[in-house]
Scaffold this active site. Sequence first.
Site, PDB file in Angstrom:
ATOM      1  N   LYS A  83      68.140  19.417 -21.688  1.00  0.00           N
ATOM      2  CA  LYS A  83      69.093  19.346 -22.801  1.00  0.00           C
ATOM      3  C   LYS A  83      70.226  20.332 -22.525  1.00  0.00           C
ATOM      4  O   LYS A  83      69.978  21.519 -22.260  1.00  0.00           O
ATOM      5  CB  LYS A  83      68.352  19.724 -24.091  1.00  0.00           C
ATOM      6  CG  LYS A  83      68.971  19.184 -25.355  1.00  0.00           C
ATOM      7  CD  LYS A  83      68.017  19.476 -26.515  1.00  0.00           C
ATOM      8  CE  LYS A  83      68.518  18.989 -27.831  1.00  0.00           C
ATOM      9  NZ  LYS A  83      67.671  19.451 -28.940  1.00  0.00           N
ATOM     10  N   VAL A  84      71.451  19.810 -22.554  1.00  0.00           N
ATOM     11  CA  VAL A  84      72.624  20.662 -22.283  1.00  0.00           C
ATOM     12  C   VAL A  84      73.615  20.522 -23.435  1.00  0.00           C
ATOM     13  O   VAL A  84      73.692  19.465 -24.061  1.00  0.00           O
ATOM     14  CB  VAL A  84      73.326  20.283 -20.948  1.00  0.00           C
ATOM     15  CG1 VAL A  84      72.388  20.444 -19.756  1.00  0.00           C
ATOM     16  CG2 VAL A  84      73.890  18.869 -20.987  1.00  0.00           C
TER      17      VAL A  84
END
Length: 218
Positions: A83-84
């Site tokens: 997750k960015v």
Amino acid sequence: MKFFVDTADIKEIRDLAATGMLDGVTTNPTLIAKSGRDFFDVLKEICAVVPGPISAEVTATDAPGMIAEGEKLVKIAKNITIKVPLTWEGLKACKHFTSNGTMVNVTLCFSAAQALLAAKAGATFISPFVGRLDDIGQDGMQLISDIVTMYRQYDYFKTEVLVASIRNPVHITDAAMMGAHVATIPPSVLRQLVQHPLTDKGLEVFLSDWKKTGQKIA
Ligand code: G3P
């Protein structure tokens, strides 16, 4: 529509996984802090309970740092999704990971323009936060409708719309009617989905009438 649960509470995850309704899990630094547990330990446990995508968020703010963290995270299990955040650096890291076949969830999306960039970066999931938009007097669900419509115009966009920051069951049913692919749902809201006072009342009457017959099925 796929259901993910938005928590790092392993007890809740186990309990909800037993319903057969869980397709994945999302976590974020706030949820990890709330669990009070070691990041790697908790993710390892979650990945073993739910076979679907499990989002683990990076905390570096530059692309090389995100890539280094993500490379450590993917070693936890095959179902880890990196997750960015929706920043230029996050988009660069997204491109890097998806080009190598690693799933990426681009988070903290608050506009259709941002969602367009995430699709172009090859994101597996885009996470628009509906509740936080509602909280500031904007229409979170309108954003979902806009992104779903926009993505549908291009066959080559494979990014799935993952509705996040859900506050109530109506967010979920509205998102399903719009054709959003995934909803990540807090455990309490997931449990609310089954509730209806007429179901409870109806069951009570059926059971008391059945008792009057004196019969048994098994
Ligand atoms: O996991 C991201 C998102 O679902 C957070 O929700 O309730 O903190 O706005 P919330």
